[in-house]
Design a protein around this motif. Structure first.
Motif, PDB file in Angstrom:
ATOM      1  N   CYS A 106       6.923  10.927  -5.395  1.00 40.16           N
ATOM      2  CA  CYS A 106       6.417   9.498  -4.851  1.00 40.16           C
ATOM      3  C   CYS A 106       7.085   8.300  -5.658  1.00 40.16           C
ATOM      4  O   CYS A 106       7.389   8.709  -6.897  1.00 40.16           O
ATOM      5  CB  CYS A 106       5.069   9.373  -5.058  1.00 40.16           C
ATOM      6  SG  CYS A 106       4.214  10.435  -3.637  1.00 40.16           S
ATOM      7  N   SER A 107       7.088   7.091  -5.353  1.00 44.21           N
ATOM      8  CA  SER A 107       7.366   6.232  -5.990  1.00 44.21           C
ATOM      9  C   SER A 107       6.765   4.873  -5.677  1.00 44.21           C
ATOM     10  O   SER A 107       6.444   4.663  -4.576  1.00 44.21           O
ATOM     11  CB  SER A 107       9.163   5.906  -5.592  1.00 44.21           C
ATOM     12  OG  SER A 107       9.371   4.720  -6.314  1.00 44.21           O
ATOM     13  N   PHE A 108       6.673   4.107  -6.744  1.00 45.05           N
ATOM     14  CA  PHE A 108       5.787   2.682  -6.432  1.00 45.05           C
ATOM     15  C   PHE A 108       6.966   1.525  -6.469  1.00 45.05           C
ATOM     16  O   PHE A 108       6.747   0.342  -6.621  1.00 45.05           O
ATOM     17  CB  PHE A 108       4.997   2.499  -7.622  1.00 45.05           C
ATOM     18  CG  PHE A 108       3.799   3.578  -7.403  1.00 45.05           C
ATOM     19  CD1 PHE A 108       2.931   3.575  -6.652  1.00 45.05           C
ATOM     20  CD2 PHE A 108       3.923   4.870  -8.596  1.00 45.05           C
ATOM     21  CE1 PHE A 108       2.020   4.813  -6.480  1.00 45.05           C
ATOM     22  CE2 PHE A 108       2.907   5.686  -8.240  1.00 45.05           C
ATOM     23  CZ  PHE A 108       2.130   5.711  -7.372  1.00 45.05           C
ATOM     24  N   TRP A 145      -1.697  -1.713  -7.164  1.00 43.70           N
ATOM     25  CA  TRP A 145      -2.503  -0.593  -7.850  1.00 43.70           C
ATOM     26  C   TRP A 145      -4.096  -0.783  -7.361  1.00 43.70           C
ATOM     27  O   TRP A 145      -4.616  -1.822  -7.860  1.00 43.70           O
ATOM     28  CB  TRP A 145      -2.269  -0.659  -9.254  1.00 43.70           C
ATOM     29  CG  TRP A 145      -0.890  -0.046  -9.589  1.00 43.70           C
ATOM     30  CD1 TRP A 145       0.373  -0.862  -9.605  1.00 43.70           C
ATOM     31  CD2 TRP A 145      -0.282   1.144  -9.683  1.00 43.70           C
ATOM     32  NE1 TRP A 145       1.230  -0.163  -9.938  1.00 43.70           N
ATOM     33  CE2 TRP A 145       0.977   1.149  -9.946  1.00 43.70           C
ATOM     34  CE3 TRP A 145      -1.027   2.588  -9.575  1.00 43.70           C
ATOM     35  CZ2 TRP A 145       1.779   2.469 -10.218  1.00 43.70           C
ATOM     36  CZ3 TRP A 145      -0.193   3.609  -9.759  1.00 43.70           C
ATOM     37  CH2 TRP A 145       1.095   3.619 -10.221  1.00 43.70           C
ATOM     38  N   PHE A 167       4.142  -3.222  -4.782  1.00 47.61           N
ATOM     39  CA  PHE A 167       2.831  -2.314  -4.733  1.00 47.61           C
ATOM     40  C   PHE A 167       1.690  -2.848  -5.545  1.00 47.61           C
ATOM     41  O   PHE A 167       1.887  -3.106  -6.626  1.00 47.61           O
ATOM     42  CB  PHE A 167       3.112  -0.783  -5.236  1.00 47.61           C
ATOM     43  CG  PHE A 167       2.193   0.074  -5.103  1.00 47.61           C
ATOM     44  CD1 PHE A 167       1.858   0.891  -3.786  1.00 47.61           C
ATOM     45  CD2 PHE A 167       1.343   0.546  -6.162  1.00 47.61           C
ATOM     46  CE1 PHE A 167       0.797   1.653  -3.821  1.00 47.61           C
ATOM     47  CE2 PHE A 167       0.298   1.247  -6.193  1.00 47.61           C
ATOM     48  CZ  PHE A 167       0.088   1.936  -4.786  1.00 47.61           C
ATOM     49  N   CYS A 171       3.188  13.181  -0.377  1.00 50.65           N
ATOM     50  CA  CYS A 171       4.558  12.352   0.077  1.00 50.65           C
ATOM     51  C   CYS A 171       4.793  12.698   1.460  1.00 50.65           C
ATOM     52  O   CYS A 171       4.487  14.179   1.589  1.00 50.65           O
ATOM     53  CB  CYS A 171       5.591  12.370  -0.819  1.00 50.65           C
ATOM     54  SG  CYS A 171       5.227  11.385  -2.436  1.00 50.65           S
ATOM     55  N   MET A 190       3.344   4.219  -1.288  1.00 50.78           N
ATOM     56  CA  MET A 190       3.880   4.619  -2.634  1.00 50.78           C
ATOM     57  C   MET A 190       4.877   5.659  -2.412  1.00 50.78           C
ATOM     58  O   MET A 190       5.073   6.519  -3.342  1.00 50.78           O
ATOM     59  CB  MET A 190       2.638   5.237  -3.543  1.00 50.78           C
ATOM     60  CG  MET A 190       1.940   6.204  -2.797  1.00 50.78           C
ATOM     61  SD  MET A 190       1.106   5.845  -1.374  1.00 50.78           S
ATOM     62  CE  MET A 190       0.347   7.533  -0.919  1.00 50.78           C
ATOM     63  N   ASN A 206       0.681  -1.159  -0.017  1.00 50.78           N
ATOM     64  CA  ASN A 206      -0.158  -0.083  -0.021  1.00 50.78           C
ATOM     65  C   ASN A 206       0.724   1.263  -0.007  1.00 50.78           C
ATOM     66  O   ASN A 206       0.307   2.397   0.203  1.00 50.78           O
ATOM     67  CB  ASN A 206      -0.936   0.038   1.236  1.00 50.78           C
ATOM     68  CG  ASN A 206      -2.246  -0.711   0.943  1.00 50.78           C
ATOM     69  OD1 ASN A 206      -3.226  -0.588   1.642  1.00 50.78           O
ATOM     70  ND2 ASN A 206      -2.273  -1.487  -0.221  1.00 50.78           N
TER      71      ASN A 206
END
Length: 395
Positions: free
Chosen positions: A169-171, A141, A139, A156, A105, A103
């Motif tokens: 942000c990053s996934f 989606w 992650f 963030c 990100m 969850n």
């Protein structure tokens, strides 16, 4: 300055200055005497019992883009704070699924890990951790992001001690190695270790010694920690980990004269053998028996090795939120912790398992401390009436 003197001063400073904090603010708190040493060796205090709080399945960072998610993290901090203030433990073990990486990100999930350990750190209590199946899961989606409402505006987190503060942000996710490195480097009270590199991708495999108050070299208990997988690799304790335990235990405790206690996240298949059937709890002790055991995907020999070792007294796991029992098995006990966090599935009341170690004579006692302060399910694990004198329940 001598290293031990320097560490003592650090501990005294922590005791004098620490304040118990939640995510809203801070309040004064009493903390136990510092029992740590620079040799990664925990010391029992003379005439005292050593008390450990197990925090399992906290699941910080769930649904951070909603109002629900951050509120669950606040609730989890409240549960831990209640347990710590009621029990005043000497040590805390984070028993896996500290965060819900699937969850999260942001670039560095240590932001949420840092929140999870904050109640313990704020009280000056040392701790260690093992990984669960959600801690570095990829992650996932949410499909609703691609509906009419679209991807939500995501904020963030701001900069913290373990998060760079980069607004992007990053996934990509944060690996086990990165999470463990962040915890160790940023927290002087953490006793967690990365473990041998040849066990990779398994990370949190290490042993801590609880030593005599009179002699730091004399072990009273060895505590073994295992990474039971999940997330980035299969849910299993590998044959390499089994071999590591065999070698390490023979090196440290060749005659099995020192008791050994084991901690990992996902229950082994042996838990399914002793699980209470049809609400008949037999000689198990607990207050919640509401699920079937979700065991590791395969058995690579760890239980056979533990069964053959008389010094192994108990195994503690998390993972199943609807179970908190302890059952006799062979010459040991198999125990679940209690679901501590408000993240994760299930609406059962939260709490934490407490483990108390007595030195002379040696004994293990455990109970559950609930979020409302209630004390339940007390049982003596060792010396116990199970051992050689009772047969475990049949599957």
């Amino acid at each position: 300055m001598h290293m031990s003197t320097q560490w003592t001063l650090i501990c005294l400073s922590l005791i004098l200055t620490v304040r118990s904090a939640d995510l809203h603010g801070a309040a004064q708190s009493t903390v136990p005497l510092c029992t740590t040493s620079p040799e990664d060796n925990l010391r029992m205090l003379a005439g005292a019992r050593f008390k450990i709080a197990l925090f399992a399945d906290l699941h910080f960072g769930e649904d951070a883009w909603t109002e629900w998610g951050p509120q669950q993290d606040l609730n989890s901090v409240r549960v831990m704070s209640t347990v710590l203030d009621k029990e005043q433990p000497d040590f805390v073990i984070y028993l896996g699924d500290v965060i819900t990486a699937n969850n999260i990100m942001i670039k560095n999930a240590s932001f949420y890990w840092d929140q999870a350990v904050s109640p313990t750190r704020a009280r000056g209590i040392p701790w260690s951790s093992v990984f669960g199946n959600h801690d570095d899961a990829p992650f996932e989606w949410p499909m609703e992001w691609f509906s009419v409402t679209g991807i939500p505006q995501i904020d963030c987190p701001a900069s913290t001690a373990t998060y760079s503060g980069d607004k992007e942000c990053s996934f990509r996710g944060t690996t086990r190695l990165e999470l463990m490195k962040g915890e160790i480097q940023q927290n002087t009270l953490s006793y967690s270790k990365q473990g041998p590199q040849n066990l990779w991708p398994s990370v949190s495999n290490y042993v801590l010694k609880l030593s005599s108050p009179n002699d730091s070299q004399k072990a009273m208990v060895y505590m073994y920690f295992f990474d039971s997988g999940g997330g980035s690799y299969p849910e299993v304790i590998s044959s390499a980990q089994v071999k590591w335990f065999q070698q390490k235990s023979e090196e440290l405790n060749p005659d099995s004269s020192v008791p050994e206690v084991i901690f990992w996240h996902i229950p082994s298949k042996a838990y399914k053998k002793v699980a209470p059937k049809f609400s008949i709890h037999w000689k198990c002790v607990g207050s919640i028996f509401l699920e079937r055991v979700a065991a590791q995907k395969a058995e690579m020999g760890i239980m056979k090795v533990l069964e053959e070792r008389p010094s192994v007294k108990a195994v503690f796991v998390g993972h199943n939120h609807g179970l908190d029992w302890c059952c006799p098995y062979k010459n040991m006990w198999l125990c679940f912790a209690r679901h501590t966090g408000y993240g994760g599935y299930g609406n059962w009341p939260r709490g934490a398992r407490i483990l108390e170690i007595n030195q002379q004579p040696f004994s293990l006692k455990t109970w559950i401390r609930m979020e409302d302060g209630e004390h339940r399910s007390t049982t003596l694990l060792h010396p116990s009436r199970c051992g050689h004198h009772r047969k475990p329940p049949q599957p």
